[in-house]
Design a protein around this motif. Structure first.
Motif, PDB file in Angstrom:
ATOM      1  N   LYS A  10      60.961  39.924 108.244  1.00  0.00           N
ATOM      2  CA  LYS A  10      61.857  40.007 107.083  1.00  0.00           C
ATOM      3  C   LYS A  10      63.238  39.407 107.340  1.00  0.00           C
ATOM      4  CE  LYS A  10      64.101  44.494 107.356  1.00  0.00           C
ATOM      5  NZ  LYS A  10      64.441  45.719 106.671  1.00  0.00           N
ATOM      6  N   ALA A  11      63.616  39.274 108.604  1.00  0.00           N
ATOM      7  CA  ALA A  11      64.920  38.679 108.896  1.00  0.00           C
ATOM      8  C   ALA A  11      64.799  37.233 109.374  1.00  0.00           C
ATOM      9  CB  ALA A  11      65.646  39.527 109.942  1.00  0.00           C
ATOM     10  N   SER A  12      63.595  36.665 109.308  1.00  0.00           N
ATOM     11  CA  SER A  12      63.384  35.309 109.820  1.00  0.00           C
ATOM     12  C   SER A  12      62.806  34.378 108.771  1.00  0.00           C
ATOM     13  CB  SER A  12      62.418  35.340 111.015  1.00  0.00           C
ATOM     14  OG  SER A  12      62.666  36.441 111.832  1.00  0.00           O
ATOM     15  N   PRO A  13      63.699  33.652 108.042  1.00  0.00           N
ATOM     16  CA  PRO A  13      63.212  32.701 107.039  1.00  0.00           C
ATOM     17  C   PRO A  13      62.262  31.686 107.661  1.00  0.00           C
ATOM     18  CG  PRO A  13      65.577  33.016 106.830  1.00  0.00           C
ATOM     19  CD  PRO A  13      65.168  33.733 108.083  1.00  0.00           C
ATOM     20  N   GLY A  14      61.189  31.385 106.942  1.00  0.00           N
ATOM     21  CA  GLY A  14      60.217  30.415 107.443  1.00  0.00           C
ATOM     22  C   GLY A  14      59.099  31.062 108.243  1.00  0.00           C
ATOM     23  N   ASN A  72      58.028  34.578 104.756  1.00  0.00           N
ATOM     24  CA  ASN A  72      59.431  34.762 104.399  1.00  0.00           C
ATOM     25  C   ASN A  72      59.949  33.439 103.853  1.00  0.00           C
ATOM     26  OD1 ASN A  72      62.232  34.961 104.385  1.00  0.00           O
ATOM     27  ND2 ASN A  72      62.266  36.356 106.130  1.00  0.00           N
ATOM     28  N   THR A  73      60.246  33.411 102.541  1.00  0.00           N
ATOM     29  CA  THR A  73      60.677  32.158 101.905  1.00  0.00           C
ATOM     30  C   THR A  73      62.184  31.943 102.050  1.00  0.00           C
ATOM     31  OG1 THR A  73      61.147  33.184  99.763  1.00  0.00           O
ATOM     32  CG2 THR A  73      58.878  32.468 100.144  1.00  0.00           C
ATOM     33  N   GLY A  74      62.848  32.889 102.656  1.00  0.00           N
ATOM     34  CA  GLY A  74      64.305  32.796 102.747  1.00  0.00           C
ATOM     35  C   GLY A  74      64.961  33.731 101.745  1.00  0.00           C
ATOM     36  N   LYS A  75      64.403  33.760 100.521  1.00  0.00           N
ATOM     37  CA  LYS A  75      64.939  34.642  99.482  1.00  0.00           C
ATOM     38  C   LYS A  75      64.099  35.897  99.323  1.00  0.00           C
ATOM     39  CE  LYS A  75      64.958  31.511  95.987  1.00  0.00           C
ATOM     40  NZ  LYS A  75      65.386  30.915  94.694  1.00  0.00           N
ATOM     41  N   ALA A  76      62.836  35.768  99.675  1.00  0.00           N
ATOM     42  CA  ALA A  76      61.909  36.853  99.396  1.00  0.00           C
ATOM     43  C   ALA A  76      60.705  36.772 100.330  1.00  0.00           C
ATOM     44  CB  ALA A  76      61.449  36.756  97.939  1.00  0.00           C
ATOM     45  N   LEU A  77      59.837  37.757 100.215  1.00  0.00           N
ATOM     46  CA  LEU A  77      58.595  37.757 100.987  1.00  0.00           C
ATOM     47  C   LEU A  77      57.431  37.529 100.037  1.00  0.00           C
ATOM     48  CD1 LEU A  77      59.278  40.884 103.233  1.00  0.00           C
ATOM     49  CD2 LEU A  77      59.523  38.472 103.871  1.00  0.00           C
ATOM     50  N   ARG A  78      56.634  36.508 100.356  1.00  0.00           N
ATOM     51  CA  ARG A  78      55.461  36.231  99.531  1.00  0.00           C
ATOM     52  C   ARG A  78      54.219  36.817 100.186  1.00  0.00           C
ATOM     53  NH1 ARG A  78      55.235  33.976  95.279  1.00  0.00           N
ATOM     54  NH2 ARG A  78      53.013  33.526  95.335  1.00  0.00           N
ATOM     55  N   VAL A  79      53.415  37.495  99.374  1.00  0.00           N
ATOM     56  CA  VAL A  79      52.163  38.064  99.865  1.00  0.00           C
ATOM     57  C   VAL A  79      51.029  37.415  99.084  1.00  0.00           C
ATOM     58  CG1 VAL A  79      50.790  40.179 100.072  1.00  0.00           C
ATOM     59  CG2 VAL A  79      53.279  40.262 100.438  1.00  0.00           C
ATOM     60  N   GLU A  80      50.152  36.719  99.799  1.00  0.00           N
ATOM     61  CA  GLU A  80      49.042  36.039  99.139  1.00  0.00           C
ATOM     62  C   GLU A  80      47.766  36.257  99.921  1.00  0.00           C
ATOM     63  OE1 GLU A  80      51.219  32.245  99.279  1.00  0.00           O
ATOM     64  OE2 GLU A  80      50.453  31.918  97.251  1.00  0.00           O
ATOM     65  N   GLY A  81      46.666  36.353  99.195  1.00  0.00           N
ATOM     66  CA  GLY A  81      45.412  36.487  99.917  1.00  0.00           C
ATOM     67  C   GLY A  81      44.293  37.004  99.052  1.00  0.00           C
ATOM     68  N   ARG A  82      43.248  37.471  99.748  1.00  0.00           N
ATOM     69  CA  ARG A  82      42.048  37.926  99.043  1.00  0.00           C
ATOM     70  C   ARG A  82      41.848  39.418  99.204  1.00  0.00           C
ATOM     71  NH1 ARG A  82      39.251  34.591  96.568  1.00  0.00           N
ATOM     72  NH2 ARG A  82      37.573  36.077  96.246  1.00  0.00           N
ATOM     73  N   LEU A  83      41.288  40.026  98.155  1.00  0.00           N
ATOM     74  CA  LEU A  83      41.018  41.463  98.160  1.00  0.00           C
ATOM     75  C   LEU A  83      39.539  41.698  97.940  1.00  0.00           C
ATOM     76  CD1 LEU A  83      43.825  42.501  95.644  1.00  0.00           C
ATOM     77  CD2 LEU A  83      43.947  42.661  98.141  1.00  0.00           C
ATOM     78  N   LYS A  84      39.018  42.702  98.632  1.00  0.00           N
ATOM     79  CA  LYS A  84      37.616  43.083  98.453  1.00  0.00           C
ATOM     80  C   LYS A  84      37.534  44.591  98.369  1.00  0.00           C
ATOM     81  CE  LYS A  84      34.857  39.616 100.833  1.00  0.00           C
ATOM     82  NZ  LYS A  84      33.918  39.372 101.934  1.00  0.00           N
ATOM     83  N   THR A 112      55.521  38.501  94.959  1.00  0.00           N
ATOM     84  CA  THR A 112      56.763  38.228  95.679  1.00  0.00           C
ATOM     85  C   THR A 112      57.631  39.478  95.693  1.00  0.00           C
ATOM     86  OG1 THR A 112      56.646  35.948  94.910  1.00  0.00           O
ATOM     87  CG2 THR A 112      58.753  36.673  95.803  1.00  0.00           C
ATOM     88  N   TYR A 113      58.093  39.832  96.869  1.00  0.00           N
ATOM     89  CA  TYR A 113      58.923  41.039  97.032  1.00  0.00           C
ATOM     90  C   TYR A 113      60.305  40.620  97.516  1.00  0.00           C
ATOM     91  CZ  TYR A 113      54.391  43.363  96.817  1.00  0.00           C
ATOM     92  OH  TYR A 113      53.154  43.799  96.420  1.00  0.00           O
ATOM     93  N   TYR A 114      61.347  41.108  96.845  1.00  0.00           N
ATOM     94  CA  TYR A 114      62.697  40.748  97.281  1.00  0.00           C
ATOM     95  C   TYR A 114      63.435  41.988  97.771  1.00  0.00           C
ATOM     96  CZ  TYR A 114      64.558  42.605  92.873  1.00  0.00           C
ATOM     97  OH  TYR A 114      64.905  43.417  91.830  1.00  0.00           O
ATOM     98  N   PRO A 115      64.334  41.782  98.750  1.00  0.00           N
ATOM     99  CA  PRO A 115      65.063  42.933  99.282  1.00  0.00           C
ATOM    100  C   PRO A 115      65.989  43.510  98.216  1.00  0.00           C
ATOM    101  CG  PRO A 115      65.786  40.890 100.314  1.00  0.00           C
ATOM    102  CD  PRO A 115      64.664  40.535  99.419  1.00  0.00           C
ATOM    103  N   GLU A 116      65.858  44.780  97.975  1.00  0.00           N
ATOM    104  CA  GLU A 116      66.643  45.458  96.956  1.00  0.00           C
ATOM    105  C   GLU A 116      68.119  45.342  97.308  1.00  0.00           C
ATOM    106  OE1 GLU A 116      65.395  49.316  94.375  1.00  0.00           O
ATOM    107  OE2 GLU A 116      65.242  49.417  96.539  1.00  0.00           O
ATOM    108  N   GLY A 117      68.933  44.930  96.331  1.00  0.00           N
ATOM    109  CA  GLY A 117      70.369  44.834  96.555  1.00  0.00           C
ATOM    110  C   GLY A 117      70.770  43.641  97.393  1.00  0.00           C
ATOM    111  N   GLY A 118      69.829  42.758  97.703  1.00  0.00           N
ATOM    112  CA  GLY A 118      70.175  41.572  98.505  1.00  0.00           C
ATOM    113  C   GLY A 118      69.464  40.367  97.953  1.00  0.00           C
ATOM    114  N   GLY A 119      69.350  39.337  98.732  1.00  0.00           N
ATOM    115  CA  GLY A 119      68.634  38.140  98.317  1.00  0.00           C
ATOM    116  C   GLY A 119      69.412  37.355  97.287  1.00  0.00           C
TER     117      GLY A 119
END
Ligand SMILES: [Zn+2]
Ligand SMILES: [Zn+2]
Length: 171
Positions: free
Chosen positions: A9-13, A48-60, A85-92
């Motif tokens: 969460k603290a490392s963009p890219g 970590n996109t720099g602004k937010a965290l992206r979660v992508e994938g498959r569910l079963k 996409t999840y963004y840090p509350e009060g930040g980003g």
């Protein structure tokens, strides 16, 4: 279903791959509560996109709904994709219009359970039917026509079930 994001969460890219398995609460579909038969599985890429965290994938997952025609419970596998996409509350630095669809988080753990349930619900049918050729219940006597044939008028008898029909008649 939870994701520990403390490492990225603290490392963009930064990104990580995860295989998760977790039980889910029952969901509401077609006006009834439907239970899962066991834990749901997720194969996810979190970045970590720099602004937010992206979660992508498959569910079963596997559900146990009741057939709308014959009323018998049956097992139904469900598979779909998740992309949130999840963004840090009060930040980003997300723009306001982006934030409408983004989900705030705080701390080191994302609880993705609501989004997992939402994604699974999107691919559920309007009605649960145990199999395409389910014959349902007889509207007159209420017997399960997948199992027995009855003598009610206006019903055509499946020849494969005629033997069963005689069997029940002789009882
Ligand atoms: Zn059925
Ligand atoms: Zn009948």
């Amino acid at each position: 279903m939870h994701i520990d994001v403390s490492k990225i969460k603290a490392s963009p890219g930064e990104r990580m791959h995860l295989e998760l398995e977790a039980p889910l609460p029952s969901l509401e579909a077609g006006g009834e509560r439907v239970e899962f038969t066991g834990p749901a599985r997720a194969s996810l890429e979190v970045s970590n996109t720099g602004k937010a965290l992206r979660v992508e994938g498959r569910l079963k997952a596997q559900l146990r709904p009741q057939c709308a025609r014959c009323l018998e419970p049956f097992t139904m596998p469900v598979e779909t994709e998740i992309s949130e996409t999840y963004y840090p509350e009060g930040g980003g630095e997300a723009a306001p219009d982006e934030r409408e669809e983004w989900i705030p988080f705080s701390g080191d753990v994302l609880d993705i359970t609501p989004e997992v349930l939402k994604s699974l619900m999107l691919v559920l049918p309007m009605r649960f039917v145990c199999r395409e050729d389910c014959r349902g219940l007889c509207p007159r006597c209420g017997r399960n026509r997948n199992l027995v044939s009855c003598d009610c008028p206006g019903e055509d008898v499946d020849p494969r079930l005629a033997v069963l029909k005689d069997f029940f008649k002789s009882k």
